[in-house]
Design a protein around this motif. Structure first.
Motif, PDB file in Angstrom:
ATOM      1  N   THR A 249       0.815  -1.217   0.000  1.00  0.00           N
ATOM      2  CA  THR A 249       0.000   0.000   0.000  1.00  0.00           C
ATOM      3  C   THR A 249       0.851   1.270   0.000  1.00  0.00           C
ATOM      4  O   THR A 249       0.558   2.214  -0.737  1.00  0.00           O
ATOM      5  CB  THR A 249      -0.921  -0.006   1.229  1.00  0.00           C
ATOM      6  OG1 THR A 249      -1.628  -1.241   1.226  1.00  0.00           O
ATOM      7  CG2 THR A 249      -1.906   1.143   1.175  1.00  0.00           C
TER       8      THR A 249
ATOM      9  N   ALA B 112       2.283   2.089  -3.268  1.00  0.00           N
ATOM     10  CA  ALA B 112       1.179   2.389  -4.190  1.00  0.00           C
ATOM     11  C   ALA B 112       0.729   3.833  -4.014  1.00  0.00           C
ATOM     12  O   ALA B 112       0.509   4.573  -4.990  1.00  0.00           O
ATOM     13  CB  ALA B 112       0.016   1.431  -3.958  1.00  0.00           C
ATOM     14  N   ALA B 113       0.604   4.255  -2.751  1.00  0.00           N
ATOM     15  CA  ALA B 113       0.213   5.648  -2.482  1.00  0.00           C
ATOM     16  C   ALA B 113       1.281   6.602  -3.014  1.00  0.00           C
ATOM     17  O   ALA B 113       0.965   7.646  -3.615  1.00  0.00           O
ATOM     18  CB  ALA B 113       0.007   5.845  -0.980  1.00  0.00           C
TER      19      ALA B 113
ATOM     20  N   ILE C  15      -3.243   3.671  -4.910  1.00  0.00           N
ATOM     21  CA  ILE C  15      -3.587   2.399  -4.267  1.00  0.00           C
ATOM     22  C   ILE C  15      -4.586   1.628  -5.138  1.00  0.00           C
ATOM     23  O   ILE C  15      -4.446   0.424  -5.378  1.00  0.00           O
ATOM     24  CB  ILE C  15      -4.156   2.651  -2.853  1.00  0.00           C
ATOM     25  CG1 ILE C  15      -3.063   3.254  -1.968  1.00  0.00           C
ATOM     26  CG2 ILE C  15      -4.694   1.359  -2.236  1.00  0.00           C
ATOM     27  CD1 ILE C  15      -3.560   3.823  -0.652  1.00  0.00           C
TER      28      ILE C  15
END
Ligand SMILES: Nc1nc2c(c(=O)[nH]1)N[C@H]1C(S)=C(S)[C@@H](COP(=O)(O)O)O[C@H]1N2
Ligand SMILES: [Mo]
Length: 518
Positions: A10, A13-14, A91
């Protein structure tokens, strides 16, 4: 945005979303700079759209809280919202592509809508947003799609090293592009900038100032406000930089016999060019506030231009009672025709304190009308004047809750001592400014701790259109004291103590400061 391993963590991804948004803004910035259309970049266009849409109480809150820093705060707020959304899109991109595509499309649509609905927008203004969106999709796809050496479904398939390399490269390239965009020269080459202009000496000079107009007291606003210190209030997120050789102004509309088109050259060479001292004030100025300044302006009398175009004042039976000025950035400002033609020194100004207008204050040409708040008179970057009626047209501020007519209210301010000052007992100089443009100040009085009003000494008057300094020597006794000021204008109006907020037509109430005397 396909083929992403399930195991994409995560956090990265952010970060991928954030880096992609950075790339989008940088790409848009570069395109906007190359097009000389900074206002068409999505951040600025959305910011400008928000400024136009926010209701009056919120705007007043922003001005009260952030003052003239309201614009950086607004852009910062939009950037934070955008960053949050970008992280979520990042995300989403590693979880399934529908949400990521929808999110990207939504933000592209918001940027396009904002850019294309600016009052001065053309179809090309879609470009910065479109290029930004393409940069976003490209960087997001690259960074969220790292093939894992162990195969897609294997846990730990995310290749941290490659991700850091890709995201880092994208971030560095964006920063470099954004910095490069700032180096693109702002005005078109060959354009006439304020630095290139030599102002002629007007035939009609300002009357000589009486001695002592400036009391030269520490902490007291000087009679003339230097251009660099002059308050700036406008809706422009990026200051228009107009090439004066390409500038022209059209005067047209109801009751105009001959449309008039004026160039910058025409104004500089105008035989009626005049020099006048006029104090400009903003309707948003709270009691005791700083949104007021005094300058020596050079310009062409508006009344003679209107007369040349065949315009008659409604006082002489003319059909138009409102003059609507339009600016290069789409502002509209409505001014009573009767006021600009009643003999006061309303002008199309080209000079401010001996210099061509700075870009921030309206280069090449702005309007200045003594006695009216700026929002109903002082159009900067003016390009068009239309004669119409108040019934037929609402200017920009009117549907936003401000009065259609805005004569300046008589006011006074204590400049020294400052609120909260620690003083020594004994003789203390209390001084400030008072203004009632185009009427003149007759009297200023000071009260200590709500005691009787004592008349202050007035500096000589510059003109009826300028503010006036005042001073009072006060024998300060130890303790906490409240100093209050009020002015009376030459029409005999004494400032009311009733507190009213700036909206809809100017704040009222007395300015007070509280000081501690030891
Ligand atoms: N084009 C344009 N002109 C404008 C404005 C604006 O937002 N856009 N604001 C007006 C307001 S509200 C005021 S008080 C004065 C302020 O002029 P200054 O920034 O030179 O002090 O400009 C007026 N002219
Ligand atoms: Mo204003």
């Amino acid at each position: 945005m396909t083929d992403t391993p399930r195991s994409f963590p995560t956090g990265p991804a952010a970060i991928a979303g954030l880096v992609s948004a950075g790339a989008a803004l940088a790409a848009a910035e570069v395109v906007g700079a190359l097009m000389s259309r900074p206002t068409a970049t999505p951040l600025q266009a959305v910011g400008a759209g928000v400024i136009d849409l926010v209701p009056l109480p919120l705007k007043q809150f922003a001005v009260d809280t952030f003052g003239t820093a309201d614009k950086p705060v607004l852009l910062g707020g939009i950037a934070v919202l955008l960053a949050c959304a970008a992280a979520l899109i990042g995300i989403a991109a590693t979880r399934g592509r529908v949400a990521a595509v929808a999110g990207t499309a939504l933000f592209t649509a918001i940027g396009l809508t904002a850019a294309l609905t600016r009052p001065d927008a053309g179809p090309l203004d879609a470009l910065p947003t479109l290029v930004g969106a393409a940069a976003f999709a490209t960087v997001l796809t690259l960074t969220t799609r790292i093939p894992s050496p162990a195969g897609e479904d294997a846990p730990g398939g995310f290749d941290r090293r490659r991700f850091v390399l890709l995201a880092g490269t994208a971030a560095a390239a964006s920063a470099a592009a954004a910095a490069g965009a700032r180096l693109v020269p702002a005005a078109a080459p060959g354009g006439l900038t304020p630095a290139d202009v030599t102002l002629p000496v007007p035939g009609d000079r300002a009357a000589p100032l009486p001695d002592g107009v400036d009391l030269e007291i520490d902490g007291l606003a000087p009679h003339f406000t230097p251009n660099a210190d002059f308050y700036r209030i406008d809706t422009a997120l990026s200051v228009p930089r107009i090439d004066a050789t390409a500038w022209s102004l059209r005067i047209h509309g109801r009751g105009v016999r001959d449309d008039l088109v004026l160039t910058y050259e025409d104004l500089l060479a105008h035989p009626d060019l005049q020099e006048r001292d006029i104090t400009l004030a903003c309707v948003s100025n709270p009691v005791g506030g700083e949104y007021i300044g005094n300058a020596r302006w050079i310009g062409v009398p508006l009344a003679s231009l209107l007369a040349q175009a065949g315009v008659r004042s409604p006082a002489d039976g003319g059909p138009a009672d409102q003059l609507v000025s339009r600016s290069d950035d789409g502002m509209t400002i409505g001014t009573p025709v009767a006021d600009v033609m009643d003999g006061r020194d309303a002008m199309l100004a080209v000079g401010m304190n001996g210099r061509p207008l700075p870009y921030e204050h309206g280069f090449p040409v702005r309007m200045v009308v003594p006695g009216l708040y700026g929002y109903v008179s002082a159009c900067k970057w003016i390009v068009d004047i239309e004669l119409t009626t108040f019934d037929a047209f609402d200017a920009y501020w009117v549907p936003r809750g401000w009065a259609a007519r805005g004569p300046i209210k008589t006011q006074s301010r204590i400049d020294t001592p400052r609120d909260g000052a620690d003083l020594r007992s004994g003789t203390t100089v209390v001084a400030g400014v008072a203004w009632a443009q185009h009427t003149g100040i007759d009297r200023v009085e000071v009260s200590i701790d709500d005691g009787p009003w004592t008349e202050a000494e007035l500096a000589p008057e510059g003109t009826v259109d300028t503010w006036r300094q005042w001073v009072l020597e006060w024998d300060a006794a130890p303790g906490e004291h409240r100093i209050t000021v009020r002015a009376t204008d030459r029409d005999g109006r004494t400032q009311t103590s009733d507190q009213a907020p700036p909206a809809p037509d100017g704040a009222t109430g007395h300015h007070s400061v509280t000081v501690a005397v030891a």
